[in-house]
Design a protein around this motif. Structure first.
Motif, PDB file in Angstrom:
ATOM      1  N   LEU A 144       0.835  -1.194   0.000  1.00 19.64           N
ATOM      2  CA  LEU A 144       0.000   0.000   0.000  1.00 19.64           C
ATOM      3  C   LEU A 144       0.874   1.250   0.000  1.00 19.64           C
ATOM      4  N   PRO A 145       0.342   2.377  -0.458  1.00 24.19           N
ATOM      5  CA  PRO A 145       1.121   3.613  -0.461  1.00 24.19           C
ATOM      6  C   PRO A 145       1.588   3.975   0.947  1.00 24.19           C
ATOM      7  N   PRO A 146       2.780   4.558   1.082  1.00 17.85           N
ATOM      8  CA  PRO A 146       3.278   4.966   2.398  1.00 17.85           C
ATOM      9  C   PRO A 146       2.278   5.879   3.100  1.00 17.85           C
ATOM     10  N   GLY A 147       2.107   5.648   4.383  1.00 13.32           N
ATOM     11  CA  GLY A 147       1.198   6.479   5.155  1.00 13.32           C
ATOM     12  C   GLY A 147      -0.232   6.001   5.182  1.00 13.32           C
ATOM     13  N   THR A 148      -0.544   4.915   4.443  1.00 19.08           N
ATOM     14  CA  THR A 148      -1.910   4.395   4.480  1.00 19.08           C
ATOM     15  C   THR A 148      -2.244   3.964   5.905  1.00 19.08           C
ATOM     16  N   PRO A 149      -3.342   4.450   6.459  1.00 20.19           N
ATOM     17  CA  PRO A 149      -3.675   4.089   7.842  1.00 20.19           C
ATOM     18  C   PRO A 149      -4.066   2.619   7.961  1.00 20.19           C
ATOM     19  N   LYS A 150      -3.795   2.060   9.112  1.00 21.61           N
ATOM     20  CA  LYS A 150      -4.164   0.671   9.361  1.00 21.61           C
ATOM     21  C   LYS A 150      -5.680   0.553   9.437  1.00 21.61           C
ATOM     22  N   PRO A 151      -6.268  -0.423   8.706  1.00 20.73           N
ATOM     23  CA  PRO A 151      -7.716  -0.622   8.791  1.00 20.73           C
ATOM     24  C   PRO A 151      -8.106  -1.154  10.161  1.00 20.73           C
ATOM     25  N   PRO A 152      -9.382  -1.143  10.478  1.00 21.66           N
ATOM     26  CA  PRO A 152      -9.831  -1.688  11.766  1.00 21.66           C
ATOM     27  C   PRO A 152      -9.581  -3.192  11.841  1.00 21.66           C
ATOM     28  N   ASP A 153      -9.417  -3.695  13.047  1.00 23.58           N
ATOM     29  CA  ASP A 153      -9.121  -5.109  13.248  1.00 23.58           C
ATOM     30  C   ASP A 153     -10.198  -6.027  12.680  1.00 23.58           C
ATOM     31  N   SER A 154     -11.411  -5.510  12.517  1.00 23.38           N
ATOM     32  CA  SER A 154     -12.520  -6.344  12.051  1.00 23.38           C
ATOM     33  C   SER A 154     -12.329  -6.874  10.642  1.00 23.38           C
ATOM     34  N   VAL A 155     -11.414  -6.271   9.862  1.00 24.03           N
ATOM     35  CA  VAL A 155     -11.233  -6.740   8.484  1.00 24.03           C
ATOM     36  C   VAL A 155     -10.166  -7.825   8.376  1.00 24.03           C
ATOM     37  N   PHE A 156      -9.429  -8.064   9.439  1.00 25.68           N
ATOM     38  CA  PHE A 156      -8.362  -9.065   9.385  1.00 25.68           C
ATOM     39  C   PHE A 156      -8.938 -10.446   9.684  1.00 25.68           C
ATOM     40  N   VAL A 157      -9.647 -10.987   8.711  1.00 25.66           N
ATOM     41  CA  VAL A 157     -10.324 -12.264   8.887  1.00 25.66           C
ATOM     42  C   VAL A 157      -9.976 -13.196   7.735  1.00 25.66           C
ATOM     43  N   ALA A 158     -10.008 -14.496   8.015  1.00 24.17           N
ATOM     44  CA  ALA A 158      -9.794 -15.491   6.975  1.00 24.17           C
ATOM     45  C   ALA A 158     -10.964 -15.447   5.996  1.00 24.17           C
ATOM     46  N   SER A 159     -10.655 -15.469   4.693  1.00 26.29           N
ATOM     47  CA  SER A 159     -11.703 -15.336   3.687  1.00 26.29           C
ATOM     48  C   SER A 159     -11.191 -15.799   2.335  1.00 26.29           C
ATOM     49  N   SER A 160     -12.103 -15.914   1.380  1.00 28.07           N
ATOM     50  CA  SER A 160     -11.728 -16.260   0.020  1.00 28.07           C
ATOM     51  C   SER A 160     -12.783 -15.737  -0.936  1.00 28.07           C
ATOM     52  N   LEU A 161     -12.442 -15.687  -2.223  1.00 24.58           N
ATOM     53  CA  LEU A 161     -13.349 -15.151  -3.228  1.00 24.58           C
ATOM     54  C   LEU A 161     -14.392 -16.180  -3.645  1.00 24.58           C
ATOM     55  N   VAL A 162     -15.654 -15.785  -3.567  1.00 21.98           N
ATOM     56  CA  VAL A 162     -16.783 -16.651  -3.909  1.00 21.98           C
ATOM     57  C   VAL A 162     -17.579 -16.013  -5.042  1.00 21.98           C
ATOM     58  N   PHE A 163     -17.981 -16.838  -5.996  1.00 21.32           N
ATOM     59  CA  PHE A 163     -18.811 -16.371  -7.104  1.00 21.32           C
ATOM     60  C   PHE A 163     -20.204 -16.032  -6.576  1.00 21.32           C
ATOM     61  N   THR A 164     -20.586 -14.767  -6.730  1.00 21.90           N
ATOM     62  CA  THR A 164     -21.885 -14.286  -6.242  1.00 21.90           C
ATOM     63  C   THR A 164     -22.604 -13.597  -7.396  1.00 21.90           C
ATOM     64  N   PRO A 165     -23.265 -14.377  -8.245  1.00 18.33           N
ATOM     65  CA  PRO A 165     -23.853 -13.806  -9.459  1.00 18.33           C
ATOM     66  C   PRO A 165     -24.993 -12.848  -9.155  1.00 18.33           C
ATOM     67  N   PRO A 166     -25.111 -11.778  -9.925  1.00 17.27           N
ATOM     68  CA  PRO A 166     -26.249 -10.879  -9.776  1.00 17.27           C
ATOM     69  C   PRO A 166     -27.511 -11.546 -10.327  1.00 17.27           C
ATOM     70  N   ASP A 167     -28.665 -11.005 -10.002  1.00 20.13           N
ATOM     71  CA  ASP A 167     -29.923 -11.572 -10.485  1.00 20.13           C
ATOM     72  C   ASP A 167     -30.432 -10.863 -11.737  1.00 20.13           C
ATOM     73  N   HIS A 168     -29.564 -10.085 -12.375  1.00 19.76           N
ATOM     74  CA  HIS A 168     -29.945  -9.342 -13.568  1.00 19.76           C
ATOM     75  C   HIS A 168     -28.706  -9.126 -14.425  1.00 19.76           C
ATOM     76  N   PRO A 169     -28.876  -8.853 -15.708  1.00 14.18           N
ATOM     77  CA  PRO A 169     -27.716  -8.601 -16.566  1.00 14.18           C
ATOM     78  C   PRO A 169     -26.925  -7.397 -16.083  1.00 14.18           C
ATOM     79  N   VAL A 170     -25.607  -7.473 -16.201  1.00 11.17           N
ATOM     80  CA  VAL A 170     -24.742  -6.360 -15.826  1.00 11.17           C
ATOM     81  C   VAL A 170     -23.685  -6.166 -16.901  1.00 11.17           C
TER      82      VAL A 170
END
Length: 385
Positions: A144-170
């Protein structure tokens, strides 16, 4: 897909800042069924423009003992010389120029590594995948660019990318419209924490980062294929063919691979009978006896990705190429990437057509996704234990 050159900071889970770029369809207008359209010069990867995971430091492979090689469930791929890269007008810019490559023979897994086989690895070693680890601020701030503030602890979680299709054309200019970081998604829970792989032992394991795949390969006494090995194997001994089965268009005749039919990303007709991943061996193998070399899930290769790598190999025959020494993608120059091959259940002619034998994609090695897995190779000629 096309890629807009603007790089923007977005918020993962609507809070944490990460760098992404937006991507567009690989074809400006949706082609008629089975039509062949020349790829625009600005095409880049269908794996670019995704919300990126915070990086996770991984040296887990160094802790995995080197396993004994077994060729059970593998097929021998005879070596030889072939022309690598696109020779028609459908390739992306990084698939040109076509060039001669000579590869020695090797063994290759006949299928993608399955949930059952990956479970054996985890139970034997105690390995924890990238998707199961919470990212660390010390790793994040390096990208990240120098000086970027640390995000809140709530975002430091185990996760992965899941396909979440919309219900309409995009519009197909932003992959974040159908991909989401999901807390608790991993190889055991491919669609999120409430999902399971129970009864799916013979499905390809997914949400696997390159680091995870490399660790498994070491445990199995094998390695990840080079990109040249992968393309040679995918071709199945056929010359000048677009697909592992020949030149018949994907939706002509009987289903030949697990891909997307219908309007991407909101409506899949399931003509091939599968909406997401399919059990391995659900479709006929190629002439070498390899299954799912097109569609189902993307597969990691050993090589770093460079958009100009093929230019370095033109007008000569290269023996056993192992890829460039480093990675560079001009569309995301700060993100090192590894090559992925073969397409997935999300590939559609209007979007990425990644099931062509020459199609090259790429992803950061610390990223796991619902449609990404792998298979292994071995160059040992003797029968293993």
């Amino acid at each position: 897909m096309h890629l807009k050159n603007s790089i923007r900071i977005i918020v993962a889970f609507s809070i944490a800042a990460i760098i992404i770029t937006s991507c567009q369809s690989s074809r400006k207008d949706k082609p008629e069924k089975n039509s062949e359209t020349k790829a625009p010069d600005s095409i880049t990867s269908c794996e670019t423009g995704l919300p990126e995971r915070f990086p996770v430091n991984s040296d887990s492979a160094t802790e995995i003992p080197q396993g004994k090689t077994s060729h059970e469930g593998m097929v021998w791929i005879p070596g030889g010389e072939f022309v690598m890269g696109a020779s028609d007008n459908e390739g992306r810019p990084d698939e040109y120029p076509a060039h001669k490559v000579k590869v020695k023979g090797f063994w290759m897994d006949e299928t993608e590594v399955t949930n059952a086989r990956f479970r054996e690895f985890v139970e034997a070693t105690g390995y924890v995948t990238t998707a199961e680890k919470a990212p660390e601020w010390e790793d994040i701030k390096k990208q990240l660019p120098p000086g970027t503030p640390k995000p809140p602890d709530s975002v430091f979680v185990a996760s992965s990318l899941v396909f979440t299709p919309p219900d309409h054309p995009v519009s197909l200019n932003n992959a974040a419209q159908w991909w989401s970081w999901v807390k608790g998604a991993d190889w055991r829970h491919p669609e999120g924490p409430e999902s399971s792989i129970e009864g799916k032992d013979n499905y390809p394991v997914t949400h696997i980062s390159w680091d995870d795949a490399n660790a498994y390969a070491k445990w199995a006494g094998k390695r990840l294929p080079t990109e040249a090995e992968w393309e040679l194997a995918s071709r199945g001994g056929l010359k000048n063919s677009k697909y592992p089965w020949g030149n018949e268009a994907i939706e002509e005749g009987k289903p030949k691979a697990n891909t997307w039919q219908g309007n991407f990303p909101n409506k899949n007709t399931d003509w091939d009978t599968f909406g997401l991943a399919a059990p391995v061996k659900s479709f006929p193998p190629n002439e070498y006896g390899l299954y799912d070399m097109a569609g189902n899930v993307w597969e990691w290769c050993a090589d770093w990705y460079r958009n100009d790598y093929y230019e370095q190999l033109k007008e000569k025959t290269t023996e056993n190429p192992k890829g460039p020494d480093d990675s560079y993608d001009p569309m995301e120059p700060t993100v090192p990437k590894k090559v992925i091959r073969g397409g997935s259940f999300l590939c559609n002619a209007s979007y990425c057509k990644g099931y062509r034998v020459t199609s090259r994609m790429k992803s950061s090695p610390d990223t796991g996704m619902q449609h990404t897995g792998f298979r292994c190779v071995s160059d040992k000629t003797e029968k293993g234990m």
